[in-house]
Scaffold this motif. Sequence first.
Motif, PDB file in Angstrom:
ATOM      1  N   LEU A 147      11.665   3.024   4.929  1.00 30.49           N
ATOM      2  CA  LEU A 147      10.301   3.500   4.154  1.00 30.49           C
ATOM      3  C   LEU A 147      10.872   4.250   2.616  1.00 30.49           C
ATOM      4  CD1 LEU A 147       7.232   4.473   4.542  1.00 30.49           C
ATOM      5  CD2 LEU A 147       8.582   6.234   5.667  1.00 30.49           C
ATOM      6  N   GLY A 148       9.991   4.006   2.365  1.00 25.47           N
ATOM      7  CA  GLY A 148      10.443   4.042   0.050  1.00 25.47           C
ATOM      8  C   GLY A 148      10.676   6.368   0.470  1.00 25.47           C
ATOM      9  N   ASP A 149       9.951   6.982   1.026  1.00 28.63           N
ATOM     10  CA  ASP A 149      10.406   8.203   1.271  1.00 28.63           C
ATOM     11  C   ASP A 149      10.889   8.721   2.263  1.00 28.63           C
ATOM     12  OD1 ASP A 149       7.658   8.880  -0.480  1.00 28.63           O
ATOM     13  OD2 ASP A 149       6.580   8.368   1.270  1.00 28.63           O
TER      14      ASP A 149
ATOM     15  N   VAL B  48       9.488  10.192   9.733  1.00 29.00           N
ATOM     16  CA  VAL B  48       8.391   9.797  10.964  1.00 29.00           C
ATOM     17  C   VAL B  48       7.499   9.277  10.057  1.00 29.00           C
ATOM     18  CG1 VAL B  48       6.456   9.941  11.912  1.00 29.00           C
ATOM     19  CG2 VAL B  48       8.280  11.752  12.203  1.00 29.00           C
ATOM     20  N   PRO B  49       6.527   7.661  10.489  1.00 29.89           N
ATOM     21  CA  PRO B  49       6.103   6.855   9.169  1.00 29.89           C
ATOM     22  C   PRO B  49       4.832   7.081   9.992  1.00 29.89           C
ATOM     23  CG  PRO B  49       7.251   5.628  10.355  1.00 29.89           C
ATOM     24  CD  PRO B  49       7.671   6.791  10.859  1.00 29.89           C
ATOM     25  N   THR B  50       3.057   6.831   9.173  1.00 29.30           N
ATOM     26  CA  THR B  50       2.352   7.192  10.339  1.00 29.30           C
ATOM     27  C   THR B  50       1.714   6.043  10.551  1.00 29.30           C
ATOM     28  OG1 THR B  50       0.969   5.638   8.491  1.00 29.30           O
ATOM     29  CG2 THR B  50       0.968   8.389   7.472  1.00 29.30           C
ATOM     30  N   ASP B  51       0.867   5.998  11.428  1.00 29.14           N
ATOM     31  CA  ASP B  51       1.243   4.927  12.491  1.00 29.14           C
ATOM     32  C   ASP B  51       0.393   3.766  11.204  1.00 29.14           C
ATOM     33  OD1 ASP B  51       0.574   6.062  14.338  1.00 29.14           O
ATOM     34  OD2 ASP B  51      -0.889   6.329  14.864  1.00 29.14           O
ATOM     35  N   GLN B  52       0.112   4.239  10.461  1.00 30.36           N
ATOM     36  CA  GLN B  52      -0.139   2.729   9.578  1.00 30.36           C
ATOM     37  C   GLN B  52       0.417   2.139   8.862  1.00 30.36           C
ATOM     38  OE1 GLN B  52      -2.097   5.496   9.222  1.00 30.36           O
ATOM     39  NE2 GLN B  52      -4.416   4.806  10.447  1.00 30.36           N
ATOM     40  N   GLU B  53       1.488   2.736   8.920  1.00 32.66           N
ATOM     41  CA  GLU B  53       2.940   2.482   7.201  1.00 32.66           C
ATOM     42  C   GLU B  53       3.713   1.752   8.309  1.00 32.66           C
ATOM     43  OE1 GLU B  53       3.556   6.319   4.507  1.00 32.66           O
ATOM     44  OE2 GLU B  53       4.208   6.660   6.938  1.00 32.66           O
ATOM     45  N   ARG B  54       3.550   2.342  10.072  1.00 34.00           N
ATOM     46  CA  ARG B  54       4.240   2.193  11.118  1.00 34.00           C
ATOM     47  C   ARG B  54       3.834  -0.121  11.295  1.00 34.00           C
ATOM     48  NH1 ARG B  54       8.619   2.363  14.584  1.00 34.00           N
ATOM     49  NH2 ARG B  54       8.132   1.401  16.623  1.00 34.00           N
ATOM     50  N   GLU B  55       2.588   0.065  11.419  1.00 39.10           N
ATOM     51  CA  GLU B  55       2.524  -1.090  11.325  1.00 39.10           C
ATOM     52  C   GLU B  55       2.223  -2.458  10.820  1.00 39.10           C
ATOM     53  OE1 GLU B  55      -2.550  -0.638  12.669  1.00 39.10           O
ATOM     54  OE2 GLU B  55      -1.350   1.174  14.293  1.00 39.10           O
ATOM     55  N   PHE B  56       2.644  -1.548   9.446  1.00 35.13           N
ATOM     56  CA  PHE B  56       2.346  -2.515   8.170  1.00 35.13           C
ATOM     57  C   PHE B  56       4.072  -2.759   8.036  1.00 35.13           C
ATOM     58  CE2 PHE B  56       2.944  -3.571   3.663  1.00 35.13           C
ATOM     59  CZ  PHE B  56       1.550  -4.582   3.623  1.00 35.13           C
ATOM     60  N   MET B  57       4.808  -2.147   8.186  1.00 34.81           N
ATOM     61  CA  MET B  57       6.206  -2.127   7.892  1.00 34.81           C
ATOM     62  C   MET B  57       6.396  -3.061   8.951  1.00 34.81           C
ATOM     63  SD  MET B  57       7.973   1.162   7.252  1.00 34.81           S
ATOM     64  CE  MET B  57       9.088   1.424   7.471  1.00 34.81           C
ATOM     65  N   ILE B  58       6.415  -3.526  10.216  1.00 32.02           N
ATOM     66  CA  ILE B  58       6.357  -3.882  11.046  1.00 32.02           C
ATOM     67  C   ILE B  58       5.995  -5.097  11.244  1.00 32.02           C
ATOM     68  CG2 ILE B  58       6.142  -4.300  14.031  1.00 32.02           C
ATOM     69  CD1 ILE B  58       6.418  -1.487  14.704  1.00 32.02           C
TER      70      ILE B  58
ATOM     71  N   PRO C  39       0.561  -1.026  -0.505  1.00 31.62           N
ATOM     72  CA  PRO C  39      -0.400  -0.101  -0.366  1.00 31.62           C
ATOM     73  C   PRO C  39       0.932   1.534   0.194  1.00 31.62           C
ATOM     74  CG  PRO C  39      -0.081  -0.988   2.641  1.00 31.62           C
ATOM     75  CD  PRO C  39       1.148  -2.004   1.259  1.00 31.62           C
ATOM     76  N   PHE C  40       2.752   1.139   0.009  1.00 28.45           N
ATOM     77  CA  PHE C  40       2.809   2.249   0.191  1.00 28.45           C
ATOM     78  C   PHE C  40       4.434   1.808  -0.441  1.00 28.45           C
ATOM     79  CE2 PHE C  40       3.044   0.789   4.158  1.00 28.45           C
ATOM     80  CZ  PHE C  40       4.083   0.675   4.896  1.00 28.45           C
TER      81      PHE C  40
END
Length: 97
Positions: A40-42, A46-56, A22-23
């Motif tokens: 993170l690609g960008d 600081v990632p969004t909460d959703q980005e952080r959860e998905f990456m973890i 999704p990112f």
Amino acid sequence: MPKCELCELRDYTQRYADFVHPFKFTILDCDSCDTPMAVLGDHRAVPTDQEREFMIEALSLIARAKYGADKFGIDGVMRQIPDHCHMHARPIRRWQH
């Protein structure tokens, strides 16, 4: 701005996955500590909460395969490159208990 190693992500360590949805982010072995890390690609700290959860979640899949269930921890401290979001999956050593 000086070049960012995490923006470049040259192919000289094990690369596990490149996500575009999704990112954008990548999971590969860190060239400094040889542990799996999600980047993170960008270029932002600081990632969004959703980005952080998905990456973890994605990084944990790799870590479970490499170290075993409950044998690793996710370290989100960005020591050497503090302005580009990345996190490591570090093995839990006996002395750390």
